[in-house]
Motif scaffolding. Structure first.
Motif, PDB file in Angstrom:
ATOM      1  N   ILE A 116       0.829  -1.209   0.000  1.00 44.27           N
ATOM      2  CA  ILE A 116       0.000   0.000   0.000  1.00 44.27           C
ATOM      3  C   ILE A 116       0.859   1.254   0.000  1.00 44.27           C
ATOM      4  CG2 ILE A 116      -1.716   1.314   1.330  1.00 44.27           C
ATOM      5  CD1 ILE A 116      -2.569  -1.369   2.595  1.00 44.27           C
ATOM      6  N   ASN A 117       1.924   1.224   0.800  1.00 44.21           N
ATOM      7  CA  ASN A 117       2.773   2.402   1.004  1.00 44.21           C
ATOM      8  C   ASN A 117       4.226   1.948   1.113  1.00 44.21           C
ATOM      9  OD1 ASN A 117       4.118   4.699   1.833  1.00 44.21           O
ATOM     10  ND2 ASN A 117       2.829   5.088   3.627  1.00 44.21           N
ATOM     11  N   PRO A 118       4.949   1.903  -0.010  1.00 40.37           N
ATOM     12  CA  PRO A 118       6.341   1.415   0.017  1.00 40.37           C
ATOM     13  C   PRO A 118       7.276   2.274   0.864  1.00 40.37           C
ATOM     14  CG  PRO A 118       5.493   1.513  -2.238  1.00 40.37           C
ATOM     15  CD  PRO A 118       4.507   2.230  -1.380  1.00 40.37           C
ATOM     16  N   ARG A 119       6.903   3.523   1.139  1.00 33.78           N
ATOM     17  CA  ARG A 119       7.761   4.429   1.910  1.00 33.78           C
ATOM     18  C   ARG A 119       7.550   4.307   3.416  1.00 33.78           C
ATOM     19  NH1 ARG A 119      10.090   8.738  -0.377  1.00 33.78           N
ATOM     20  NH2 ARG A 119       9.536  10.121   1.355  1.00 33.78           N
ATOM     21  N   LEU A 120       6.624   3.455   3.825  1.00 29.73           N
ATOM     22  CA  LEU A 120       6.264   3.365   5.241  1.00 29.73           C
ATOM     23  C   LEU A 120       7.391   2.755   6.076  1.00 29.73           C
ATOM     24  CD1 LEU A 120       3.929   3.702   7.338  1.00 29.73           C
ATOM     25  CD2 LEU A 120       3.384   1.285   6.879  1.00 29.73           C
ATOM     26  N   ILE A 121       7.664   3.382   7.218  1.00 24.26           N
ATOM     27  CA  ILE A 121       8.594   2.843   8.217  1.00 24.26           C
ATOM     28  C   ILE A 121       7.757   2.226   9.323  1.00 24.26           C
ATOM     29  CG2 ILE A 121      10.337   3.454   9.941  1.00 24.26           C
ATOM     30  CD1 ILE A 121      11.048   5.788   7.884  1.00 24.26           C
ATOM     31  N   ILE A 122       7.972   0.945   9.569  1.00 25.54           N
ATOM     32  CA  ILE A 122       7.152   0.194  10.521  1.00 25.54           C
ATOM     33  C   ILE A 122       7.993  -0.117  11.761  1.00 25.54           C
ATOM     34  CG2 ILE A 122       5.823  -1.916  10.886  1.00 25.54           C
ATOM     35  CD1 ILE A 122       5.467  -2.054   7.819  1.00 25.54           C
ATOM     36  N   VAL A 123       7.598   0.435  12.896  1.00 20.22           N
ATOM     37  CA  VAL A 123       8.276   0.169  14.164  1.00 20.22           C
ATOM     38  C   VAL A 123       7.477  -0.898  14.903  1.00 20.22           C
ATOM     39  CG1 VAL A 123       9.067   1.131  16.353  1.00 20.22           C
ATOM     40  CG2 VAL A 123       9.157   2.530  14.275  1.00 20.22           C
ATOM     41  N   ARG A 124       8.092  -2.049  15.113  1.00 21.48           N
ATOM     42  CA  ARG A 124       7.445  -3.165  15.794  1.00 21.48           C
ATOM     43  C   ARG A 124       8.174  -3.418  17.109  1.00 21.48           C
ATOM     44  NH1 ARG A 124       5.550  -7.861  11.774  1.00 21.48           N
ATOM     45  NH2 ARG A 124       3.736  -7.619  13.159  1.00 21.48           N
ATOM     46  N   ILE A 125       7.465  -3.282  18.204  1.00 13.60           N
ATOM     47  CA  ILE A 125       8.046  -3.492  19.530  1.00 13.60           C
ATOM     48  C   ILE A 125       7.351  -4.682  20.175  1.00 13.60           C
ATOM     49  CG2 ILE A 125       8.528  -2.451  21.777  1.00 13.60           C
ATOM     50  CD1 ILE A 125       8.250   0.305  20.479  1.00 13.60           C
ATOM     51  N   SER A 126       8.144  -5.648  20.615  1.00 11.52           N
ATOM     52  CA  SER A 126       7.575  -6.853  21.236  1.00 11.52           C
ATOM     53  C   SER A 126       8.540  -7.369  22.287  1.00 11.52           C
ATOM     54  CB  SER A 126       7.314  -7.927  20.174  1.00 11.52           C
ATOM     55  OG  SER A 126       8.520  -8.299  19.531  1.00 11.52           O
ATOM     56  N   GLY A 127       8.097  -8.358  23.030  1.00  9.15           N
ATOM     57  CA  GLY A 127       8.924  -8.884  24.112  1.00  9.15           C
ATOM     58  C   GLY A 127      10.219  -9.492  23.631  1.00  9.15           C
ATOM     59  N   TYR A 128      10.141 -10.327  22.576  1.00 12.37           N
ATOM     60  CA  TYR A 128      11.296 -11.118  22.147  1.00 12.37           C
ATOM     61  C   TYR A 128      11.681 -10.893  20.696  1.00 12.37           C
ATOM     62  CZ  TYR A 128       9.903 -13.471  26.438  1.00 12.37           C
ATOM     63  OH  TYR A 128       9.558 -13.737  27.737  1.00 12.37           O
ATOM     64  N   GLY A 129      11.020  -9.955  20.015  1.00 13.31           N
ATOM     65  CA  GLY A 129      11.307  -9.725  18.609  1.00 13.31           C
ATOM     66  C   GLY A 129      10.363 -10.506  17.709  1.00 13.31           C
ATOM     67  N   ILE A 143       9.706  -8.504  32.136  1.00 12.77           N
ATOM     68  CA  ILE A 143      10.269  -9.760  31.645  1.00 12.77           C
ATOM     69  C   ILE A 143      11.500  -9.468  30.797  1.00 12.77           C
ATOM     70  CG2 ILE A 143       9.756 -11.924  30.476  1.00 12.77           C
ATOM     71  CD1 ILE A 143       8.011 -11.255  32.963  1.00 12.77           C
ATOM     72  N   GLY A 144      11.427  -8.416  29.992  1.00 15.22           N
ATOM     73  CA  GLY A 144      12.586  -8.015  29.203  1.00 15.22           C
ATOM     74  C   GLY A 144      13.755  -7.594  30.072  1.00 15.22           C
ATOM     75  N   GLU A 145      13.463  -6.922  31.188  1.00 11.94           N
ATOM     76  CA  GLU A 145      14.518  -6.530  32.121  1.00 11.94           C
ATOM     77  C   GLU A 145      15.190  -7.753  32.734  1.00 11.94           C
ATOM     78  OE1 GLU A 145      12.706  -3.862  34.968  1.00 11.94           O
ATOM     79  OE2 GLU A 145      11.632  -2.848  33.334  1.00 11.94           O
ATOM     80  N   ALA A 146      14.393  -8.785  33.017  1.00  9.77           N
ATOM     81  CA  ALA A 146      14.950 -10.009  33.595  1.00  9.77           C
ATOM     82  C   ALA A 146      15.805 -10.756  32.575  1.00  9.77           C
ATOM     83  CB  ALA A 146      13.821 -10.907  34.101  1.00  9.77           C
ATOM     84  N   MET A 147      15.275 -10.946  31.378  1.00  6.33           N
ATOM     85  CA  MET A 147      16.005 -11.700  30.368  1.00  6.33           C
ATOM     86  C   MET A 147      17.204 -10.912  29.838  1.00  6.33           C
ATOM     87  SD  MET A 147      14.460 -13.412  26.930  1.00  6.33           S
ATOM     88  CE  MET A 147      15.478 -14.420  25.838  1.00  6.33           C
ATOM     89  N   GLY A 148      17.087  -9.597  29.795  1.00  5.64           N
ATOM     90  CA  GLY A 148      18.169  -8.764  29.301  1.00  5.64           C
ATOM     91  C   GLY A 148      19.313  -8.587  30.272  1.00  5.64           C
ATOM     92  N   GLY A 149      19.145  -9.075  31.511  1.00  4.31           N
ATOM     93  CA  GLY A 149      20.235  -9.067  32.472  1.00  4.31           C
ATOM     94  C   GLY A 149      20.161  -8.008  33.547  1.00  4.31           C
ATOM     95  N   LEU A 150      19.188  -7.106  33.462  1.00  2.00           N
ATOM     96  CA  LEU A 150      19.161  -5.987  34.415  1.00  2.00           C
ATOM     97  C   LEU A 150      18.712  -6.405  35.808  1.00  2.00           C
ATOM     98  CD1 LEU A 150      19.503  -2.930  34.861  1.00  2.00           C
ATOM     99  CD2 LEU A 150      17.109  -2.661  34.186  1.00  2.00           C
TER     100      LEU A 150
END
Length: 398
Positions: A116-129, A143-150
């Protein structure tokens, strides 16, 4: 109160489908920098962030929802998905932080949106990618803080892991998502093509974990909880005064010499136990105790003046009342005050970072109710008629 939009992202349109913290904070950052952020909320209660926060008045929303227009669309039905695709067709950036697969289920995969829109930038944020064996799992910032080491290294060593006191996993992911979107805008200037920014909560935390992984890989060092200090970095701690607490960072050789001078004990800088960075790290506990015995004899104001006089990095341990009373916060507009129809006014952190030529700003309050901008957006942006709007509302689509 009207504030002119001079932001660096003026003219950039963002469609925000996110809820709670990570997606909406990414939208807040882009909106502060001048983007036109259209937030899509489910009809009815809207984003749960409207109900989050401490106390009777839920003012967190006033921060994370600022600089946004709110429309409603039921993304679980085909008519709502069709509206969303029309919005995305004219957008520069789209933000979503749903469980991976949700946008695909709604017929809004990156391939479908880029068709639909080839110029669109899509930001996808999720727990694990969006890829990997854990990608389909539900994930929150903690959960991300725990798995990421913090989480493993925050708190006292003899107690379970603590948290930072804020949703740092979510806001880090949002910040990296925003950073990726800005870089993708620059790349689009060269290529004319948008792309997907895949931001995982756990990886966002991992990025700020300094040498934690490398220390284990090279030396088998597993970093543990160390309370208020960083092992081997001394002196750098919060020290007691007669009327409160005070932070001192005297962990450079020249700086420590100035601290010793301020303490009236210049010989400490020549003492073999404290003369070098490595020596101070080995004798960290006894050095902290020595400094604490001295700071206990002073008030915060007295210690503050001494640290300024001797050019030692130091400062008060601030809480909200301290921030509001501090002239430096005021001079830099680190905290600003917004008029508000319900609360009278709301003080909150100002737009950041500072731009010399295109200042970021807070131009509009958070939308008071979900869909308050339906008429403006749907009629002006999508050219829907009043009859079409009424039909969509009657069907519960908006």
């Amino acid at each position: 109160m009207t504030v002119e939009n001079q932001g660096a992202l003026k003219g950039i349109r963002v469609i925000e489908f996110g809820q709670l913290i990570a997606g909406p904070f990414c939208g807040q950052l882009l909106g502060d920098m001048g983007a036109d952020v259209i937030k899509v909320e489910p009809p009815g209660a809207g984003d749960p962030m409207r109900q989050w926060g401490n106390g009777e008045h839920k003012v967190w929303w006033e921060v994370i929802g600022r600089n946004k227009r709110s429309i409603t669309a039921n993304m679980r039905v085909a008519e709502g998905q069709a509206l969303a695709r029309k919005l995305v067709a004219g957008a520069d950036i789209m933000i979503e932080n749903f469980k991976p697969g949700t946008m695909e289920k709604w017929g809004m995969s990156p391939d479908e949106l880029h068709a639909i829109n080839p110029r669109l930038i899509i930001v996808r944020i999720s727990g694990y990618g969006q890829t990997g064996p854990y990608s389909s799992r539900a994930g929150f910032g903690g959960i991300g803080e725990a798995m990421g080491g913090l989480r493993a290294i925050v708190g006292e060593p003899d107690r379970p892991p603590s948290r930072a006191g804020i949703s740092i996993g979510d806001t880090l992911a949002a910040t990296y998502g925003c950073m990726g979107a800005l870089a993708a805008l620059q790349a689009r200037e060269r290529t004319g093509i948008g792309q997907v920014i895949d931001t995982a909560l756990y990886e966002s935390v991992l990025q700020v974990m300094e040498s934690l992984v490398a220390e284990y890989d090279v030396m088998d060092i597993v970093r543990e909880r160390s309370g208020s200090i960083l092992p081997g970095i001394a002196p750098s701690n919060v020290y007691p005064c007669s009327d409160g607490e005070f932070m001192i960072g005297g962990n450079g050789d020249a700086i420590f010499a100035r601290l010793a001078e301020a303490m009236g004990q210049p010989q400490l800088a020549r003492d073999e136990r404290y003369a070098t960075h490595i020596a101070r790290g080995k004798h960290q506990a006894e050095l902290d105790e020595l400094i604490a015995q001295w700071t206990k004899t002073l008030t915060i104001d007295e210690l503050d003046r001494l640290m300024i006089k001797h050019s030692v990095p130091a400062g008060r341990v601030y809480r909200a009342p301290d921030m509001l009373a501090d002239p430096h916060f005021a001079a830099r507009e680190a905290i600003v005050e917004r008029e508000h129809p319900v609360h009278g006014s709301v003080k909150m952190q100002g737009a950041f970072p500072k731009f010399s030529a295109n200042p970021s700003s807070i131009r509009r309050n958070a939308p008071a109710t979900p869909g308050i901008d339906n008429e403006e957006v749907y009629q002006q942006v999508l050219n829907l008629t009043e009859a079409e709007m009424a039909s969509l509302a009657e069907a519960g689509v908006i």
